[in-house]
Design a protein around this motif. Sequence first.
Motif, PDB file in Angstrom:
ATOM      1  N   HIS A  24       0.830  -1.208   0.000  1.00  0.00           N
ATOM      2  CA  HIS A  24       0.000   0.000   0.000  1.00  0.00           C
ATOM      3  C   HIS A  24       0.863   1.257   0.000  1.00  0.00           C
ATOM      4  O   HIS A  24       0.523   2.249  -0.668  1.00  0.00           O
ATOM      5  CB  HIS A  24      -0.949   0.011   1.190  1.00  0.00           C
ATOM      6  CG  HIS A  24      -2.059  -0.970   1.063  1.00  0.00           C
ATOM      7  ND1 HIS A  24      -2.593  -1.621   2.139  1.00  0.00           N
ATOM      8  CD2 HIS A  24      -2.736  -1.444  -0.020  1.00  0.00           C
ATOM      9  CE1 HIS A  24      -3.557  -2.444   1.727  1.00  0.00           C
ATOM     10  NE2 HIS A  24      -3.653  -2.343   0.416  1.00  0.00           N
ATOM     11  N   TYR A  69       3.232   5.588  -5.913  1.00  0.00           N
ATOM     12  CA  TYR A  69       2.927   5.582  -7.343  1.00  0.00           C
ATOM     13  C   TYR A  69       1.808   6.579  -7.657  1.00  0.00           C
ATOM     14  O   TYR A  69       1.883   7.316  -8.639  1.00  0.00           O
ATOM     15  CB  TYR A  69       2.552   4.173  -7.795  1.00  0.00           C
ATOM     16  CG  TYR A  69       2.255   4.060  -9.266  1.00  0.00           C
ATOM     17  CD1 TYR A  69       3.229   4.366 -10.221  1.00  0.00           C
ATOM     18  CD2 TYR A  69       1.009   3.643  -9.717  1.00  0.00           C
ATOM     19  CE1 TYR A  69       2.962   4.262 -11.573  1.00  0.00           C
ATOM     20  CE2 TYR A  69       0.740   3.532 -11.072  1.00  0.00           C
ATOM     21  CZ  TYR A  69       1.714   3.844 -11.992  1.00  0.00           C
ATOM     22  OH  TYR A  69       1.455   3.741 -13.337  1.00  0.00           O
ATOM     23  N   GLN A 106       1.958   1.727  -3.494  1.00  0.00           N
ATOM     24  CA  GLN A 106       0.841   2.200  -4.308  1.00  0.00           C
ATOM     25  C   GLN A 106       0.598   3.689  -4.071  1.00  0.00           C
ATOM     26  O   GLN A 106       0.303   4.435  -5.015  1.00  0.00           O
ATOM     27  CB  GLN A 106      -0.426   1.399  -3.994  1.00  0.00           C
ATOM     28  CG  GLN A 106      -0.360  -0.016  -4.517  1.00  0.00           C
ATOM     29  CD  GLN A 106      -1.547  -0.852  -4.066  1.00  0.00           C
ATOM     30  OE1 GLN A 106      -2.006  -0.750  -2.926  1.00  0.00           O
ATOM     31  NE2 GLN A 106      -2.032  -1.686  -4.965  1.00  0.00           N
ATOM     32  N   ARG A 122       4.082   0.556 -12.051  1.00  0.00           N
ATOM     33  CA  ARG A 122       2.897  -0.212 -11.616  1.00  0.00           C
ATOM     34  C   ARG A 122       3.186  -1.705 -11.660  1.00  0.00           C
ATOM     35  O   ARG A 122       2.823  -2.454 -10.760  1.00  0.00           O
ATOM     36  CB  ARG A 122       1.696   0.100 -12.498  1.00  0.00           C
ATOM     37  CG  ARG A 122       0.486  -0.736 -12.139  1.00  0.00           C
ATOM     38  CD  ARG A 122      -0.628  -0.567 -13.170  1.00  0.00           C
ATOM     39  NE  ARG A 122      -1.752  -1.398 -12.842  1.00  0.00           N
ATOM     40  CZ  ARG A 122      -1.901  -2.664 -13.248  1.00  0.00           C
ATOM     41  NH1 ARG A 122      -0.994  -3.230 -13.990  1.00  0.00           N
ATOM     42  NH2 ARG A 122      -2.961  -3.361 -12.909  1.00  0.00           N
TER      43      ARG A 122
END
Length: 109
Positions: free
Chosen positions: A47, A53, A50, A74
């Motif tokens: 997480h 990103y 993510q 990704r």
Amino acid sequence: LVPPGFVTATGLRRLPDLMRYLVAADRRLQQMPTAVQRDTTRMAKVHEMQDEYAWLLEQLPQGRPVPQEVLDVRWMIEELRVSYFAHALGTAFPVSDKRIVKAIDALAP
């Protein structure tokens, strides 16, 4: 189970990886009941990557195509999941949270 245009959006070269990702997800589910704390710790790191990103995507100019190098991050995160939850399957390339952060830092405007 997949939306229209899925293959086009994913890209032909990534399709073989998808089966490995599904197997990795299954292994994660099999291991979860006996390793909840480990799973929670690893997912927290996923997480975090993510979120990093998402931050990178926010830095890009609106209305322009996302550069391939950014899209590749990704896939690095997907490979990180395999590395964490189904290490025996192997990853397509060496990956770690540090490598992902380094890639994001290099791509940030």
